[in-house]
Design a protein around this motif. Structure first.
Motif, PDB file in Angstrom:
ATOM      1  N   GLY A   1      28.351  18.286  53.335  1.00 41.10           N
ATOM      2  CA  GLY A   1      29.039  19.316  52.495  1.00 41.10           C
ATOM      3  C   GLY A   1      30.161  20.002  53.345  1.00 41.10           C
ATOM      4  N   GLN A   2      30.542  19.305  54.606  1.00 37.41           N
ATOM      5  CA  GLN A   2      31.979  19.647  55.226  1.00 37.41           C
ATOM      6  C   GLN A   2      33.021  19.157  54.690  1.00 37.41           C
ATOM      7  N   LEU A   3      33.124  18.219  53.671  1.00 39.96           N
ATOM      8  CA  LEU A   3      34.122  17.909  52.861  1.00 39.96           C
ATOM      9  C   LEU A   3      33.508  17.976  51.561  1.00 39.96           C
ATOM     10  N   PRO A   4      34.566  18.027  50.624  1.00 44.82           N
ATOM     11  CA  PRO A   4      34.305  18.140  49.268  1.00 44.82           C
ATOM     12  C   PRO A   4      33.497  16.798  48.746  1.00 44.82           C
ATOM     13  N   ALA A   5      32.674  16.917  48.030  1.00 45.88           N
ATOM     14  CA  ALA A   5      31.765  15.700  47.478  1.00 45.88           C
ATOM     15  C   ALA A   5      32.415  14.546  46.798  1.00 45.88           C
ATOM     16  N   ASP A   6      33.636  15.020  46.245  1.00 46.71           N
ATOM     17  CA  ASP A   6      34.506  13.982  45.588  1.00 46.71           C
ATOM     18  C   ASP A   6      35.716  13.493  46.399  1.00 46.71           C
ATOM     19  N   THR A   7      35.586  13.625  47.770  1.00 51.05           N
ATOM     20  CA  THR A   7      36.698  13.394  48.750  1.00 51.05           C
ATOM     21  C   THR A   7      36.574  11.907  48.571  1.00 51.05           C
ATOM     22  N   ASP A   8      37.892  11.008  48.601  1.00 47.13           N
ATOM     23  CA  ASP A   8      38.096   9.810  48.601  1.00 47.13           C
ATOM     24  C   ASP A   8      37.921   9.167  50.073  1.00 47.13           C
ATOM     25  N   ALA A   9      36.738   9.075  50.622  1.00 45.06           N
ATOM     26  CA  ALA A   9      36.496   8.766  52.055  1.00 45.06           C
ATOM     27  C   ALA A   9      37.423   7.525  52.415  1.00 45.06           C
ATOM     28  N   GLU A  10      37.795   6.564  51.780  1.00 43.68           N
ATOM     29  CA  GLU A  10      38.349   5.204  52.055  1.00 43.68           C
ATOM     30  C   GLU A  10      39.513   5.652  52.072  1.00 43.68           C
ATOM     31  N   VAL A  11      40.108   6.443  51.205  1.00 41.96           N
ATOM     32  CA  VAL A  11      41.879   6.684  51.272  1.00 41.96           C
ATOM     33  C   VAL A  11      41.952   7.634  52.666  1.00 41.96           C
ATOM     34  N   LEU A  12      40.893   8.555  52.805  1.00 42.85           N
ATOM     35  CA  LEU A  12      41.020   9.383  53.824  1.00 42.85           C
ATOM     36  C   LEU A  12      41.161   8.687  55.229  1.00 42.85           C
ATOM     37  N   ALA A  13      40.443   7.908  55.331  1.00 44.11           N
ATOM     38  CA  ALA A  13      40.212   7.111  56.484  1.00 44.11           C
ATOM     39  C   ALA A  13      41.530   6.101  56.860  1.00 44.11           C
ATOM     40  N   LEU A  14      42.163   5.422  55.623  1.00 42.64           N
ATOM     41  CA  LEU A  14      43.267   4.898  55.832  1.00 42.64           C
ATOM     42  C   LEU A  14      44.385   5.709  56.067  1.00 42.64           C
ATOM     43  N   LEU A  15      44.426   6.984  55.564  1.00 38.23           N
ATOM     44  CA  LEU A  15      45.689   7.717  56.210  1.00 38.23           C
ATOM     45  C   LEU A  15      45.457   8.081  57.519  1.00 38.23           C
ATOM     46  N   LEU A  16      44.260   8.428  57.866  1.00 36.19           N
ATOM     47  CA  LEU A  16      43.915   8.933  59.202  1.00 36.19           C
ATOM     48  C   LEU A  16      44.438   7.875  60.168  1.00 36.19           C
ATOM     49  N   PHE A  17      43.934   6.528  59.782  1.00 32.55           N
ATOM     50  CA  PHE A  17      44.145   5.292  60.665  1.00 32.55           C
ATOM     51  C   PHE A  17      45.700   5.219  60.781  1.00 32.55           C
ATOM     52  N   GLY A  18      46.365   5.538  59.606  1.00 29.07           N
ATOM     53  CA  GLY A  18      47.995   5.096  59.479  1.00 29.07           C
ATOM     54  C   GLY A  18      48.454   6.418  60.466  1.00 29.07           C
ATOM     55  N   LEU A  19      47.938   7.566  60.723  1.00 29.53           N
ATOM     56  CA  LEU A  19      48.685   8.524  61.562  1.00 29.53           C
ATOM     57  C   LEU A  19      48.571   7.735  62.951  1.00 29.53           C
ATOM     58  N   VAL A  20      47.674   7.310  63.231  1.00 35.93           N
ATOM     59  CA  VAL A  20      47.659   6.645  64.655  1.00 35.93           C
ATOM     60  C   VAL A  20      48.493   5.585  64.814  1.00 35.93           C
ATOM     61  N   GLN A  21      48.590   4.698  63.951  1.00 33.79           N
ATOM     62  CA  GLN A  21      49.816   3.786  64.108  1.00 33.79           C
ATOM     63  C   GLN A  21      51.112   4.388  64.046  1.00 33.79           C
ATOM     64  N   GLY A  22      51.335   5.339  63.296  1.00 35.53           N
ATOM     65  CA  GLY A  22      52.505   6.188  63.242  1.00 35.53           C
ATOM     66  C   GLY A  22      52.959   6.845  64.647  1.00 35.53           C
ATOM     67  N   VAL A  23      51.976   7.102  65.160  1.00 38.78           N
ATOM     68  CA  VAL A  23      52.371   7.874  66.286  1.00 38.78           C
ATOM     69  C   VAL A  23      52.966   6.921  67.427  1.00 38.78           C
ATOM     70  N   HIS A  24      52.335   5.762  67.411  1.00 38.89           N
ATOM     71  CA  HIS A  24      52.605   4.863  68.382  1.00 38.89           C
ATOM     72  C   HIS A  24      54.161   4.356  67.935  1.00 38.89           C
ATOM     73  N   HIS A  25      54.302   4.003  66.579  1.00 40.69           N
ATOM     74  CA  HIS A  25      55.639   3.547  66.238  1.00 40.69           C
ATOM     75  C   HIS A  25      56.767   4.571  66.489  1.00 40.69           C
ATOM     76  N   ASP A  26      56.507   5.858  66.274  1.00 39.09           N
ATOM     77  CA  ASP A  26      57.576   6.777  66.320  1.00 39.09           C
ATOM     78  C   ASP A  26      57.856   7.078  67.846  1.00 39.09           C
ATOM     79  N   ALA A  27      56.817   6.951  68.926  1.00 35.49           N
ATOM     80  CA  ALA A  27      56.922   7.423  70.097  1.00 35.49           C
ATOM     81  C   ALA A  27      57.519   6.239  70.681  1.00 35.49           C
TER      82      ALA A  27
END
Length: 204
Positions: free
Chosen positions: A147-173
């Protein structure tokens, strides 16, 4: 393996990781690592036997460091969102401070170097990167169940976006030379966790 041999191997891997951060894992050779370590090529062969074995050992060592430095510390925290938040904070912080590697994370570059090169090194990268993605997904799902995130959270999309942030940091830096890449990613992470993607709003 004797203690002395293990110490020598660890010294070689530390030097090889630093070198890989600058020339890439694919750029590692027995000769280049031997020179960086002040060892002979024959001494290097005694530890690794081939260039591929050396590259594989470097990838596995880098992945073990990630687990030890970024993942294991979060296990003391409450399950779900606290662990997910702490994982992202540690991961982005690791990229931000360089974690003692002058050219950035060698794993980030290696996934592009080996993505179309079948073999043991690619297999190890697939396993390691897949585990990271799966970990983000499991933590997101756990946060939903608690119950810490909404029950209808798209966990797969969230994981993809968070993983993409990590990739983006390395790319931009590393490529664009943006010193604020990790800061931007932290802001984006906070937004994503406060307003996660929802299944009800996803295109069908």
């Amino acid at each position: 393996m004797t203690a002395k041999k293990m110490q020598t191997r660890e010294h070689i891997l530390r030097q090889a990781l630093a070198l890989a951060s600058q020339v890439g894992v694919a750029g590692l050779t027995i000769g280049s690592v031997a020179e960086a370590c002040g060892l002979s090529k024959s001494g290097m062969f005694a530890h690794f036997g081939s260039k591929e074995a050396l590259q594989l050992a470097v990838v596995e060592s880098a992945q073990q460091h990630f687990v030890r430095e970024v993942f294991q510390p979060i296990l003391t925290l409450e399950r779900g969102l606290p662990r997910l938040q702490a994982l992202m904070a540690a991961w982005l912080g690791r990229l931000d401070d360089g974690h003692d590697l002058p050219g950035g994370c060698p794993l980030m570059a290696a996934v592009y170097e080996f993505d179309d090169q079948p073999g043991a090194v690619r297999d190890a990268l697939v396993a390691g990167q897949g585990w990271q993605r799966d970990t983000l997904l499991r933590l997101a799902q756990s946060a939903c169940e608690a119950g810490q995130l909404p029950a209808d959270t798209d966990a797969e999309v969230l994981a993809l976006l968070l993983f993409g942030l990590v990739q983006g940091v390395h790319h931009d830096a590393r490529l664009l030379g943006r010193a604020d890449s990790a800061t931007l990613a932290r802001r984006a992470c906070a937004i994503l966790l406060a307003q996660p993607p929802r299944l009800s709003t996803m295109p069908r």
